[in-house]
Design an enzyme around this catalytic site. Structure first.
Site, PDB file in Angstrom:
ATOM      1  N   HIS A   1       0.327  10.110 -37.014  1.00  0.00           N
ATOM      2  CA  HIS A   1      -0.229   8.590 -37.017  1.00  0.00           C
ATOM      3  C   HIS A   1       0.026   8.016 -36.299  1.00  0.00           C
ATOM      4  CE1 HIS A   1      -1.120   6.176 -40.594  1.00  0.00           C
ATOM      5  NE2 HIS A   1      -0.548   5.535 -40.075  1.00  0.00           N
ATOM      6  N   GLU A   2       1.316   7.782 -36.327  1.00  0.00           N
ATOM      7  CA  GLU A   2       2.556   7.270 -34.503  1.00  0.00           C
ATOM      8  C   GLU A   2       1.040   7.264 -33.388  1.00  0.00           C
ATOM      9  OE1 GLU A   2       2.779   4.219 -36.034  1.00  0.00           O
ATOM     10  OE2 GLU A   2       3.746   4.877 -37.817  1.00  0.00           O
TER      11      GLU A   2
ATOM     12  N   GLN B   1      41.560 -36.407 -70.186  1.00  0.00           N
ATOM     13  CA  GLN B   1      39.776 -35.580 -69.999  1.00  0.00           C
ATOM     14  C   GLN B   1      38.304 -36.855 -70.454  1.00  0.00           C
ATOM     15  OE1 GLN B   1      41.531 -33.176 -68.040  1.00  0.00           O
ATOM     16  NE2 GLN B   1      39.821 -32.169 -68.639  1.00  0.00           N
TER      17      GLN B   1
ATOM     18  N   HIS C   1      -2.456   6.051 -33.329  1.00  0.00           N
ATOM     19  CA  HIS C   1      -2.410   3.978 -33.375  1.00  0.00           C
ATOM     20  C   HIS C   1      -1.753   3.669 -31.446  1.00  0.00           C
ATOM     21  CE1 HIS C   1      -2.518   3.364 -37.428  1.00  0.00           C
ATOM     22  NE2 HIS C   1      -1.266   3.633 -37.571  1.00  0.00           N
TER      23      HIS C   1
ATOM     24  N   ASP D   1      -2.393  -0.052 -43.619  1.00  0.00           N
ATOM     25  CA  ASP D   1      -3.321   0.143 -42.706  1.00  0.00           C
ATOM     26  C   ASP D   1      -4.734  -0.598 -42.683  1.00  0.00           C
ATOM     27  OD1 ASP D   1      -1.082   0.982 -40.098  1.00  0.00           O
ATOM     28  OD2 ASP D   1      -1.668   3.114 -40.211  1.00  0.00           O
TER      29      ASP D   1
ATOM     30  N   PHE E   1      49.303 -33.106 -75.790  1.00  0.00           N
ATOM     31  CA  PHE E   1      48.051 -33.235 -75.544  1.00  0.00           C
ATOM     32  C   PHE E   1      47.170 -34.483 -76.369  1.00  0.00           C
ATOM     33  CE2 PHE E   1      44.890 -31.821 -78.455  1.00  0.00           C
ATOM     34  CZ  PHE E   1      44.319 -31.249 -78.700  1.00  0.00           C
TER      35      PHE E   1
END
Length: 641
Positions: free
Chosen positions: A426-427, A133, A430, A502, A126
């Site tokens: 809608h489309e 370490q 456009h 939009d 130990f």
């Protein structure tokens, strides 16, 4: 962390090993039965004993049936004498094999010392582990201030990148080739009194190949390439970043001629004095050390610093002065020809179908960076594999364009018939207005399939890349943006929240026409000054350099642009009501309408759609591919489409 677990595992294995030895000596697996000498004598007289093994005073008795027993004789007497004292038959005794053994010294020492020695061994193991370490921690502490730059060896041909691996960016290559010549033959320039440039600043949007082209410079010059990010200098401890800068330049000078590449330099090179912290601020100390190191370069030090950023506006002026970053190279988004070359490079190791036309893909991807195009081909390859095809075709490439911009299709999303009808009209609104107005971008595709956050979208792109946009283009674009809103109102007598995106974009364009582009009746001037403040994050402050009366005039002009565009959209759709119904019906039936079918429906011939001229005004939206390509989309929300 891995080494810590490894050491703990070693200690645990040692502990288990010694514990096993101790258990082996202290508790045998099967303990023999202990009998008295009188019982042993009775068994001998009954001819049950096969062999007796004598070890000091311990007797190991093996019976004829294979059973093992233990007994203890008197210390002062031998085995024969002890058995005679208990009345053993001499004739029977002759039939028993008696073997005398001396106890092993190793076993004696192990049984006597091991129980006391084992705790000391474990304690020592130990302590050794803790010391190791601690030593490793000291080593890490000493290397904490060392540079973490990754060096690319010019001898590694597999990782070497040259200008032939970088498509497009012709002007940037020409500018950087001067650096390559400096590194290859510095005497050529030094003999004329020219000084080697100390720094090159690469500017441009993300994904335009700043890191790639800096690697290509090192590959062309065949020199070591040190690559590090600006954020890797900064730690929680003050002075670590400056220490790493010193170590980085020390390594670069040791391997000179070499190139140091600092990616995202704005992480440490921001304007000093902005935000919290004084002169002890870690970021400022790191920046100061970079400035000092660049000043320390002498004329004969063949180390060039290349830095990359997409935020040159926030850099400290000391970085940009002559003698620091002497060259500034702009990495723009690729034009159509450069996009074709980039697509060819990324498609080199991918099987393309005979029908694939990379020019068509390049035309549909204005505003895409090199990284976007690479992702596009990768998505197409993944989609091809999912469809169990051997070659990448045009359908996979065109679908991947939309996936890169909007995300994957959401065919599983249930849309009611009435909402689907609203999306179709809608489309269609456009698309019809875009096809009717001279300066609008041509329609490439219409879809009412939900994709990402969009319930439907109209895909439009110009025939040629545009660096400038005209007032007439913006006017027509406003009408196209309002086409979905007007179509819903005319057809259903009501409007939905599907047009929110939009309307937001139309309002932004109209306000920019007035306040930024000088395209309104208020004349050739701008209104307001935007200033970015870097304080506890990003904060954009707009300075109001006009009166309240002028603010009212600006609002009136914005409203006028919107109202005029609304009237144009209403007039166009009013005259093409039957065509609107026809296109909407086709969309409801097929869900997707490609460019050829759309042109056939609305009666557009190839020669009718003239290409747009180049008399356009600069627009920041050209760098935003989502706004440049998917012109109109319906956002998905809980209450709307």
């Amino acid at each position: 962390m891995k080494s810590l677990l490894k050491n703990l595992g070693i200690v645990l294995l040692v502990f288990l090993f010694f514990s096993g030895i101790l258990v082996l000596y202290s508790s045998p697996s099967k303990k023999p039965e202990q009998v008295s000498l009188s019982n042993l004598v009775s068994q001998i007289n009954e001819n049950k004993v096969k062999q007796i093994t004598v070890t000091n005073e311990d007797l190991t008795i093996e019976l004829l049936d294979g059973k093992i027993e233990k007994a203890t004789k008197e210390k002062e007497a031998g085995i024969s004498e002890s058995l005679k004292n208990y009345g053993v038959d001499n004739e029977k005794m002759k039939a028993v094999n008696i073997e005398v053994k001396g106890e092993s010294s190793i076993g004696l020492w192990a049984s006597a010392i091991l129980p006391f020695l084992l705790p000391f061994i474990l304690i020592g193991a130990f302590i050794w582990f803790m010391l190791r370490q601690a030593q490793r921690g000291n080593t890490q502490a000493l290397s904490f201030g060392m540079s973490r730059a990754r060096m690319t060896d010019p001898k590694d041909k597999r990782k070497r990148i040259t200008f032939s691996d970088v498509a497009g960016s012709k002007e940037a290559k020409e500018e950087l080739y001067e650096i390559v010549e400096f590194l290859r033959s510095p005497k050529k320039f030094l003999s004329l009194g020219a000084k080697i440039p100390k720094g090159v600043l690469l500017l441009g949007p993300p994904g335009t190949g700043k890191t790639l082209i800096s690697k290509a410079v090192a590959g062309e010059a065949n020199v070591p390439f040190f690559n590090i990010s600006g954020s890797e200098f900064v730690e929680m401890f003050v002075g670590v970043g400056a220490s790493r800068v010193r170590d980085l330049f020390k390594q670069a000078k040791k391997n000179a001629p070499s190139i140091v590449f600092i990616d995202e330099i704005d992480a440490v090179g921001r304007h000093r004095g902005a935000g919290l912290g004084g002169g002890h601020d870690e970021r400022e100390q790191t920046l100061n050390q970079i400035l000092v190191e660049m000043d320390g370069f002498d004329t004969f030090t063949n180390v060039i610093v290349i830095a990359a950023t997409n935020r040159p506006d926030v850099l400290d002026p000391a970085l940009l002065r002559p003698g620091r970053f002497d060259r500034r190279v702009m990495m723009d988004l690729p034009d159509i020809e450069e996009r074709i070359e980039i697509l060819k490079i990324h498609a080199a190791n991918k099987p393309l179908g005979k029908s694939v036309n990379l020019r068509v893909i390049a035309q549909r991807t204005p505003g895409f960076s090199g990284a976007d195009l690479s992702n596009l081909l990768n998505e197409a390859a993944i989609l091809t594999a999912r469809r169990n095809k051997k070659e990448i075709g045009m359908p996979e490439l065109t679908e991947s364009i939309e996936k890169v911009i909007l995300g994957p299709e959401r065919r599983s999303r249930r849309i009611e018939e009435d909402e689907k009808k609203i999306i179709a009209y809608h489309e269609a609104g456009h698309a019809l207005i875009a096809a009717s107005l001279k300066n609008a971008d041509p329609v490439q595709k219409i879809s009412i399939i939900s994709r990402g956050h969009a319930g439907g979208y109209t895909f439009s792109a110009p025939q040629k890349d545009k660096a400038l946009h005209s007032r007439s283009y913006f006017i027509d674009e406003l009408s196209v943006l309002l086409g979905g809103y007007v179509s819903e109102k005319m057809t259903f007598g009501d409007i939905t929240t599907g047009a929110s995106n939009d309307l937001e974009r139309a309002t932004t364009i109209a306000r920019n026409l007035v306040t930024r582009y000088g395209m309104s009746e208020l004349g050739p001037r701008t209104f307001g000054h935007k200033e970015e403040l870097v304080f506890l994050g990003k904060d954009i402050h707009e300075e109001k350099n006009y009166s309240d009366k002028m603010a009212e005039e600006i609002d009136n002009q914005v409203s006028k642009f919107i109202d005029d565009a609304y009237n144009v959209a209403e007039k166009v759709l009013g005259n093409k009501k039957e065509l609107l119904n026809k296109l909407s019906s086709v969309l409801l039936e097929k869900e997707i309408v490609e460019q050829e079918e759309f042109n056939e429906i609305v009666g557009i011939k190839k020669e009718d759609k003239k290409e747009e001229s180049n008399n356009h005004i600069s627009d920041d939206d050209a760098n935003k591919k989502k706004e440049a390509e998917i012109t109109h989309e319906i956002p998905v929300s809980k209450k709307a489409i």
